[in-house]
Design a protein around this motif. Structure first.
Motif, mmCIF file in Angstrom:
data_model
loop_
_atom_site.group_PDB
_atom_site.id
_atom_site.type_symbol
_atom_site.label_atom_id
_atom_site.label_comp_id
_atom_site.label_asym_id
_atom_site.label_seq_id
_atom_site.Cartn_x
_atom_site.Cartn_y
_atom_site.Cartn_z
ATOM 1 N N LEU A 11 4.366 4.767 8.635
ATOM 2 C CA LEU A 11 5.268 5.916 8.785
ATOM 3 C C LEU A 11 5.094 6.916 7.656
ATOM 4 O O LEU A 11 4.975 8.128 7.883
ATOM 5 C CB LEU A 11 6.717 5.431 8.843
ATOM 6 C CG LEU A 11 7.798 6.517 8.830
ATOM 7 C CD1 LEU A 11 7.710 7.386 10.085
ATOM 8 C CD2 LEU A 11 9.187 5.895 8.712
ATOM 9 N N VAL A 12 5.052 6.408 6.426
ATOM 10 C CA VAL A 12 4.876 7.297 5.277
ATOM 11 C C VAL A 12 3.511 7.969 5.332
ATOM 12 O O VAL A 12 3.381 9.172 5.056
ATOM 13 C CB VAL A 12 5.044 6.509 3.956
ATOM 14 C CG1 VAL A 12 4.703 7.390 2.756
ATOM 15 C CG2 VAL A 12 6.461 5.972 3.833
ATOM 16 N N LYS A 13 2.478 7.227 5.704
ATOM 17 C CA LYS A 13 1.124 7.786 5.774
ATOM 18 C C LYS A 13 1.057 8.948 6.756
ATOM 19 O O LYS A 13 0.588 10.045 6.410
ATOM 20 C CB LYS A 13 0.120 6.705 6.175
ATOM 21 C CG LYS A 13 -1.305 7.236 6.357
ATOM 22 C CD LYS A 13 -2.295 6.126 6.615
ATOM 23 C CE LYS A 13 -2.168 5.547 7.998
ATOM 24 N NZ LYS A 13 -3.238 4.553 8.284
ATOM 25 N N TYR A 14 1.549 8.730 7.977
ATOM 26 C CA TYR A 14 1.431 9.786 8.986
ATOM 27 C C TYR A 14 2.408 10.926 8.745
ATOM 28 O O TYR A 14 2.130 12.068 9.122
ATOM 29 C CB TYR A 14 1.599 9.180 10.381
ATOM 30 C CG TYR A 14 0.380 8.413 10.820
ATOM 31 C CD1 TYR A 14 -0.792 9.075 11.176
ATOM 32 C CD2 TYR A 14 0.365 7.019 10.827
ATOM 33 C CE1 TYR A 14 -1.925 8.380 11.552
ATOM 34 C CE2 TYR A 14 -0.772 6.313 11.196
ATOM 35 C CZ TYR A 14 -1.917 7.006 11.561
ATOM 36 O OH TYR A 14 -3.055 6.313 11.923
ATOM 37 N N SER A 15 3.521 10.651 8.097
ATOM 38 C CA SER A 15 4.433 11.734 7.706
ATOM 39 C C SER A 15 3.769 12.629 6.672
ATOM 40 O O SER A 15 3.849 13.869 6.762
ATOM 41 C CB SER A 15 5.732 11.156 7.139
ATOM 42 O OG SER A 15 6.419 10.402 8.109
ATOM 43 N N LEU A 16 3.095 12.006 5.710
ATOM 44 C CA LEU A 16 2.397 12.773 4.687
ATOM 45 C C LEU A 16 1.243 13.571 5.298
ATOM 46 O O LEU A 16 1.022 14.743 4.927
ATOM 47 C CB LEU A 16 1.865 11.817 3.617
ATOM 48 C CG LEU A 16 1.277 12.452 2.358
ATOM 49 C CD1 LEU A 16 2.303 13.317 1.662
ATOM 50 C CD2 LEU A 16 0.776 11.355 1.416
ATOM 51 N N MET A 17 0.534 12.973 6.238
ATOM 52 C CA MET A 17 -0.546 13.697 6.913
ATOM 53 C C MET A 17 -0.015 14.889 7.687
ATOM 54 O O MET A 17 -0.643 15.966 7.701
ATOM 55 C CB MET A 17 -1.300 12.747 7.848
ATOM 56 C CG MET A 17 -2.124 11.694 7.132
ATOM 57 S SD MET A 17 -2.854 10.467 8.248
ATOM 58 C CE MET A 17 -3.924 11.495 9.248
ATOM 59 N N ALA A 18 1.143 14.740 8.308
ATOM 60 C CA ALA A 18 1.743 15.849 9.048
ATOM 61 C C ALA A 18 2.149 16.977 8.106
ATOM 62 O O ALA A 18 1.954 18.169 8.403
ATOM 63 C CB ALA A 18 2.955 15.351 9.837
ATOM 64 N N VAL A 32 0.818 -1.212 0.000
ATOM 65 C CA VAL A 32 0.000 0.000 0.000
ATOM 66 C C VAL A 32 0.852 1.262 0.000
ATOM 67 O O VAL A 32 0.385 2.320 -0.445
ATOM 68 C CB VAL A 32 -0.952 -0.008 1.219
ATOM 69 C CG1 VAL A 32 -0.194 0.155 2.528
ATOM 70 C CG2 VAL A 32 -2.010 1.070 1.088
ATOM 71 N N VAL A 33 2.088 1.192 0.468
ATOM 72 C CA VAL A 33 2.908 2.398 0.509
ATOM 73 C C VAL A 33 3.199 2.885 -0.905
ATOM 74 O O VAL A 33 3.207 4.093 -1.175
ATOM 75 C CB VAL A 33 4.208 2.169 1.305
ATOM 76 C CG1 VAL A 33 5.203 1.304 0.556
ATOM 77 C CG2 VAL A 33 4.871 3.503 1.649
#
Length: 307
Positions: A120-127, A61-62
């Motif tokens: 990690l990538v998901k929440y980094s992008l959200m931030a 999914v990443v």
């Protein structure tokens, strides 16, 4: 007619059947066909790494999410074909950067690591989006479903050819040797680290492009949706149901699960996940080699009875 010619004939007939679908079907049937093609492209790409090497990845999914984000942020100021190529290239570049440290771990640690990487990538992008004051993105002027369908059809065909090419190549034999015994393969001279990294990169390209075009299908982007862990889990379920490490296994699994899902959602939506869970348990216990293994056994029995 030899086996290879039969496989080519079946493959061409399937492509023609999917190609004709938009001309003869209603939107619902086109949507089901699109779902089959999308999951087929994702599952075939996943199989290049996981089915061939035995490294079960929860991080597919990443690449899907990265590709979605690339197309979304470049929408309407970059041609779609170029944005999709960029989505695949950036996904591959990301796989190259993280591949060496990620592919050093094995077993359940690899599963956990790939899942954590996607989160990690998901929440980094959200931030990052929150810092920019953006929580979601709407896409205007997206292409019709028929255009999206044609693009995903091309990607599904490309992923199928990729898996089958890898499966039949010396590179594929090397990957399967890692699945059987990685230490023995390394002792015999197989470049283990390089093979795993190449497989990881190959498994990332098409999912990135699929994610990009499917973002246009929803006309709406949100990181939690694009990086939904259920995407990776569904891919693994389809691969397990299909069985095998060639292109036929994912094809069996994808068609079976998509059609079953449509029937369950229509007739028993409240029991959908319960029935799906029971079915998966039955397959793991009774059909460990998946639908492809069952088909091969059935064919052998039929040939034995015929002789």
């Amino acid at each position: 007619m030899n086996v290879t010619l039969k496989e080519i004939t079946v493959f061409v007939c399937l492509i023609l059947a999917f190609a004709v679908l938009p001309f003869v079907a209603q939107d619902y049937a086109i949507g089901v066909g699109l779902a089959i093609l999308m999951w087929l492209a994702l599952t075939q790409s996943w199989a290049v790494l996981s089915s061939m090497t035995g490294y079960i990845s929860l991080g597919q999914v990443v690449f899907y999410g990265i590709g979605s984000y690339v197309v979304v942020v470049t929408w309407q100021w970059m041609p779609l074909w170029l944005a999709l190529i960029m989505a695949g290239a950036i996904s591959a570049l990301f796989a190259l950067v993280v591949g060496l440290p990620v592919m050093r771990v094995r077993g359940p640690y690899f599963v956990i690591l790939t899942f954590g990487l996607a989160e990690l990538v998901k929440y980094s992008l959200m931030a990052i989006e929150a810092k920019m004051g953006i929580s979601s993105r709407l896409l205007f002027g997206t292409p019709p479903i028929e255009t999206i369908y044609w693009i995903v059809l091309v990607l599904a065909v490309a992923s199928t050819l990729l898996l089958e090419t890898v499966h039949r190549s010396p590179f594929g034999h090397g990957l399967r040797s890692l699945r059987e015994n990685e230490e023995a393969a390394e002792t015999l001279g197989v470049p283990v680290a390089r093979y795993k990294l190449i497989a990881f990169i190959l498994s990332a390209i098409i999912p990135g492009m699929v994610g990009g075009v499917m973002a246009l299908r929803s006309s709406y982007f949100e990181a939690t949706q694009a990086f939904d862990p259920m995407i990776s889990i569904t891919v693994i379920v389809m691969a397990i149901l299909g069985g095998g490490d060639n292109a036929r296994g994912p094809l069996f699994g994808v068609i079976f699960l998509v059609i079953l899902s449509e029937l369950l959602w229509t007739n028993a939506p409240q029991f959908y996940m319960i029935i799906l869970g029971i079915l998966l348990i039955v397959f793991v216990v009774k059909l460990p080699n998946g639908l492809l293994g069952w088909y091969r056994n059935y064919k052998h029995r039929a040939q034995g009875e015929g002789s």
